[in-house]
Design a protein around this motif. Structure first.
Motif, PDB file in Angstrom:
ATOM      1  N   GLY A  66       5.604   4.786  11.086  1.00  0.00           N
ATOM      2  CA  GLY A  66       5.226   4.289   9.766  1.00  0.00           C
ATOM      3  C   GLY A  66       5.777   2.920   9.422  1.00  0.00           C
ATOM      4  O   GLY A  66       5.672   2.472   8.291  1.00  0.00           O
ATOM      5  N   GLU A  69       0.814  -1.209   0.000  1.00  0.00           N
ATOM      6  CA  GLU A  69       0.000   0.000   0.000  1.00  0.00           C
ATOM      7  C   GLU A  69       0.849   1.260   0.000  1.00  0.00           C
ATOM      8  O   GLU A  69       0.331   2.358  -0.081  1.00  0.00           O
ATOM      9  CB  GLU A  69      -0.918   0.006   1.227  1.00  0.00           C
ATOM     10  N   THR A  70       2.164   1.093   0.135  1.00  0.00           N
ATOM     11  CA  THR A  70       3.018   2.281   0.226  1.00  0.00           C
ATOM     12  C   THR A  70       3.690   2.564  -1.109  1.00  0.00           C
ATOM     13  O   THR A  70       3.650   1.753  -2.031  1.00  0.00           O
ATOM     14  CB  THR A  70       4.101   2.086   1.295  1.00  0.00           C
ATOM     15  N   GLN A  71       4.316   3.720  -1.184  1.00  0.00           N
ATOM     16  CA  GLN A  71       4.990   4.134  -2.419  1.00  0.00           C
ATOM     17  C   GLN A  71       6.191   3.251  -2.740  1.00  0.00           C
ATOM     18  O   GLN A  71       6.353   2.793  -3.859  1.00  0.00           O
ATOM     19  CB  GLN A  71       5.462   5.595  -2.267  1.00  0.00           C
ATOM     20  N   TRP A 102       4.331  -0.273  15.867  1.00  0.00           N
ATOM     21  CA  TRP A 102       3.933   0.408  14.626  1.00  0.00           C
ATOM     22  C   TRP A 102       4.374   1.870  14.683  1.00  0.00           C
ATOM     23  O   TRP A 102       3.681   2.757  14.229  1.00  0.00           O
ATOM     24  CB  TRP A 102       2.431   0.268  14.409  1.00  0.00           C
ATOM     25  N   PRO A 141       6.832  -1.107   5.829  1.00  0.00           N
ATOM     26  CA  PRO A 141       6.201   0.205   5.985  1.00  0.00           C
ATOM     27  C   PRO A 141       4.688   0.053   5.819  1.00  0.00           C
ATOM     28  O   PRO A 141       4.236  -0.912   5.227  1.00  0.00           O
ATOM     29  CB  PRO A 141       6.797   1.000   4.828  1.00  0.00           C
ATOM     30  N   TYR A 142       3.940   0.985   6.365  1.00  0.00           N
ATOM     31  CA  TYR A 142       2.488   0.939   6.141  1.00  0.00           C
ATOM     32  C   TYR A 142       1.948   2.335   5.933  1.00  0.00           C
ATOM     33  O   TYR A 142       2.578   3.332   6.266  1.00  0.00           O
ATOM     34  CB  TYR A 142       1.776   0.247   7.308  1.00  0.00           C
ATOM     35  N   GLU A 143       0.771   2.364   5.409  1.00  0.00           N
ATOM     36  CA  GLU A 143       0.100   3.613   5.067  1.00  0.00           C
ATOM     37  C   GLU A 143      -1.120   3.691   5.973  1.00  0.00           C
ATOM     38  O   GLU A 143      -1.718   2.674   6.271  1.00  0.00           O
ATOM     39  CB  GLU A 143      -0.315   3.491   3.596  1.00  0.00           C
ATOM     40  N   GLY A 144      -1.472   4.881   6.421  1.00  0.00           N
ATOM     41  CA  GLY A 144      -2.705   5.005   7.179  1.00  0.00           C
ATOM     42  C   GLY A 144      -2.496   4.872   8.685  1.00  0.00           C
ATOM     43  O   GLY A 144      -1.384   4.951   9.178  1.00  0.00           O
ATOM     44  N   PRO A 199       7.525  -0.047  -1.543  1.00  0.00           N
ATOM     45  CA  PRO A 199       7.316  -1.210  -0.673  1.00  0.00           C
ATOM     46  C   PRO A 199       8.607  -1.968  -0.378  1.00  0.00           C
ATOM     47  O   PRO A 199       9.405  -2.217  -1.280  1.00  0.00           O
ATOM     48  CB  PRO A 199       6.359  -2.081  -1.490  1.00  0.00           C
ATOM     49  N   THR A 207      -6.593  -3.823   7.341  1.00  0.00           N
ATOM     50  CA  THR A 207      -6.688  -2.445   6.862  1.00  0.00           C
ATOM     51  C   THR A 207      -7.311  -2.423   5.483  1.00  0.00           C
ATOM     52  O   THR A 207      -7.745  -1.404   5.005  1.00  0.00           O
ATOM     53  CB  THR A 207      -5.298  -1.809   6.781  1.00  0.00           C
ATOM     54  N   LYS A 208      -7.322  -3.601   4.844  1.00  0.00           N
ATOM     55  CA  LYS A 208      -7.850  -3.654   3.478  1.00  0.00           C
ATOM     56  C   LYS A 208      -9.327  -4.014   3.430  1.00  0.00           C
ATOM     57  O   LYS A 208      -9.831  -4.349   2.367  1.00  0.00           O
ATOM     58  CB  LYS A 208      -7.058  -4.670   2.659  1.00  0.00           C
TER      59      LYS A 208
END
Lengths: 245, 445
Positions: B433, B361-363, B430, B385-388, B365, B402-403
């Motif tokens: 990020g 989900e990240t730019q 966590w 890494p994670y987004e959100g 990965p 998260t999905k």
């Protein structure tokens, strides 16, 4: 004064680094001293004094009987838990993350003909800056054994402890982590004293982190999370706040 | 007060049954030497206690012989299981399964001896002699046959899969219990049918033994296929690496003419410092671009548990295909772990899937895996890494992800697996990020 130790079996590298570090200390007038430049792990260990928060430059590829770079680092961590470890390596491909996570190694230097000393000096500068920082705010920490290492968590970061379905295990919750370790809430309660309150059989909560008490649902909100509240826990909280809650 | 002769009778009977049981146990445990027999005297407790219980219970509940029989049999089963566990230093369920299996064989031969006692009608002493000779011939003959069929090896293979060990053990227990029921029912068989009954018993036991071997062969075949998949996954990973290296080299070839031009100019002008700087930049560039690929290949060599290795290779290849930048560190050889290997594989699989899902989900990965083995201990760290925003109250709930719906069964079953192991500690973070899962597996508790 902060002691600086050096361990590398290559004479040339050792000599170059020692000179560069000593020069850096002299020029910048750091309160540091290169106490020992050892060729073997044993020589280094004989010279090390426990718990002095020293700085160590260690060769990763050290081959000295039972010791290699990693195990030597572990031994030093045991003797001097708050020391600073820096590794010297011939290749860029060392398992650096392993050293970082398991030994909290500070940095590593790649051996390059005449650049090794310069890198070492630059690294020492960074170490010095960090040590100054640490001296400024000596935060109270909570130490716990989790897995094969000891973790130090600032007491102020802890939201609450929670019992786990596994016997003798406890979860520690902070704003951005959850850590499993062997322990019991009763033990923690006596050890940590007044900052934490047992609001429920399964929860030990940091008093100053409590945001709200929901008496209808029997829940305490701590750092955006929900903990159960028992009748006895409510009485304890009431006593704490002098009947205001 | 029980008569001495009666006590002796019961004890001798129990002793003979135990001896037969031990013979079968030796075969089932695939024992190659006689060293284990030095632990045999401890097993004497079992017939002693069993005959005592049997005498006392028959006196106490003489109206319910079946109850007495069940009580007696369960006690023997338990004591023998504990002895096997101790003598072979194995887990309870494996010992239990082996004892039940030996019990099945033993029950069938004791069915034979009972039939003989009822059909061979001689005076007491010679009847006993004849029956004993036939009995032991049957025991040793069948044991030798099982030994030749490598029954012990197959049996072990069946129980190696620790994931289903308890289930398998209970399956064997069910068979043992069935056999016990059969032998109790023997009392109601008319004399004319005794010999066919006895033969039927033998056939059933032979079928059970055959079934065990068949099942083991099946699972062995499945395992071989898995090993092949491992090889395929490794080749895929290797090919990917080669392809990437080839591309890098091509890009490098493009650059190197320019670099060489620069170098020769520097050489012409006699600028040694600049020459050296360019050369080391070249070296570092190589290290950074190609060295990393080689590094992953080198680290997988330290994974010596085939199942774990296979899974990691497979997942690394899959993540590489999806464009995730993977880093794997295995500093020391990982040879063994104090946890069921399949459980570890499941845990690792969940963590890796989870990490890949989050990273995608990240730019940029990436997934980082660090395994550190020290003696019997193993620690594992997977980060991505994670987004959100992460809601810590929810991530361990079944079905949360998260999905959205339908995903994220992972972490809750990960948790569930770990509750069975008191020698593991896990932590989750966590901060900044980056989602981090750590698992430390300690020595056996």
């Amino acid at each position: 004064m902060i002691a600086v130790y050096l361990c590398d079996d290559e004479d040339a590298v050792r000599h170059q680094m020692k000179t560069a570090l000593e020069w850096k200390i002299f020029v910048e007038d750091y309160d540091m001293k290169v106490v020992c430049a050892a060729a073997t792990a044993q020589e280094l260990l004989d010279a090390v004094e426990d718990n002095r928060r020293s700085v160590y430059f260690l060769d990763v590829d050290l081959k000295d009987g039972e010791w290699d770079g990693f195990t030597l680092g572990q031994e030093l961590r045991r003797r001097d838990p708050h020391g600073t470890l820096i590794y010297i390596t011939s290749y860029g491909d060392l398992a650096w993350k392993t050293f970082q996570y398991h030994l909290e190694a500070f940095d590593y230097i790649v051996k390059e003909e005449d650049q090794t000393g310069v890198s070492a000096a630059r690294c020492l500068e960074a170490v010095h800056a960090r040590l100054l920082d640490e001296r400024r705010d000596p935060a109270e920490v909570f130490s716990l054994r989790s897995g094969d290492g000891v973790r130090h968590v600032p007491l102020d970061d802890i939201l609450f402890f929670e019992t786990v379905s596994k016997t003798h295990h406890v979860f520690m919750h902070t704003a951005d982590s959850r850590v499993d370790f062997v322990g019991s809430l009763s033990e923690l309660e006596t050890k940590l004293g007044g900052r934490f309150v047992r609001v429920h059989r399964a929860y030990l909560v940091a008093v100053d982190k409590i945001e709200a008490v929901d008496r209808k649902r029997n829940i305490v909100r701590v750092g955006g999370r929900e903990c159960l509240l028992s009748r006895a826990g409510r009485a304890k909280l009431k006593k704490r706040s002098g009947g205001g809650l | 007060m029980p008569v001495l002769e009666e006590v002796l009778d019961v004890f001798v009977d129990s002793l003979i049954s135990h001896a037969a049981l031990v013979v079968y146990l030796l075969v089932i445990m695939d024992e190659r030497g006689w060293g284990r027999l030095s632990r045999l005297p401890v097993l004497l407790f079992s017939p002693l206690v069993a005959s005592w219980i049997s005498i006392v219970s028959y006196k106490a509940f003489s109206g319910a012989p079946i109850l007495c029989y069940c009580l007696d049999s369960s006690v023997i089963l338990l004591m023998c299981t504990l002895w096997v566990k101790w003598a072979w230093c194995i887990g309870f369920w494996r010992a239990f399964a082996a004892t039940c299996m030996a019990g099945v064989f033993q029950v069938s031969v004791s069915c034979l001896s009972r039939t003989l006692f009822m059909t061979v009608l001689l005076d007491r002493a010679s009847q006993f002699m004849v029956v004993m000779v036939i009995y032991w011939a049957a025991v040793l003959g069948s044991a030798a046959l099982l030994y030749r069929l490598r029954f012990g090896g197959w049996f072990r293979l069946l129980l190696e899969d620790g994931f289903s060990q308890r289930r398998t053990a209970l399956f064997f227990f069910a068979m043992e219990a069935t056999m016990e029921v059969f032998i109790i029912l023997q009392k109601g068989i008319q004399p004319a049918y005794l010999i066919p009954y006895c033969l039927l018993m033998m056939i059933v036991v032979a079928l059970i033994a055959g079934l065990v071997i068949y099942l083991a062969q099946r699972s062995d075949a499945a395992r071989k296929i898995e090993a092949q998949q491992d090889v395929i996954a490794q080749q895929q990973l290797y090919e990917q690496d080669l392809e990437a290296i080839r591309q890098e080299v091509q890009a490098f070839r493009h650059d190197y003419k320019n670099l060489l031009a620069g170098l020769s100019q520097a050489a012409d002008e006699g600028e040694l410092g600049q020459l050296r700087a360019s050369l080391s930049a070249l070296d570092a560039g190589f290290d950074r671009r190609i060295g990393q690929k080689i590094q992953v290949s080198a680290q997988t060599g330290n994974l010596l548990i085939p199942q774990v290795r296979s899974l990691l290779l497979f997942k690394l290849a899959a993540m590489g295909k999806k464009g995730i930048d993977c880093r794997l560190e295995v500093l020391y050889p990982v040879e063994s772990v104090c946890m069921d290997v399949w459980d570890l594989v499941r845990c690792l699989g969940i963590l890796l899937d989870n990490a890949a899902e989050g990273a995608l989900e990240t730019q940029t990965p990436w997934v980082e895996i660090v395994l550190l083995a020290q003696g019997e201990r193993l620690s594992l760290r997977v980060s991505n890494p994670y987004e959100g925003i992460i809601d810590p109250d929810k991530i361990w709930e079944t079905g949360f992800s998260t999905k959205g719906e339908g995903r994220g069964l992972g972490l809750s079953s990960y948790q569930h697996i770990l509750t069975r192991y008191s020698n593991t500690v896990s932590s989750t973070g966590w901060a900044g990020g980056v989602f981090v899962q750590e698992l430390a597996i300690g020595e056996r508790p």
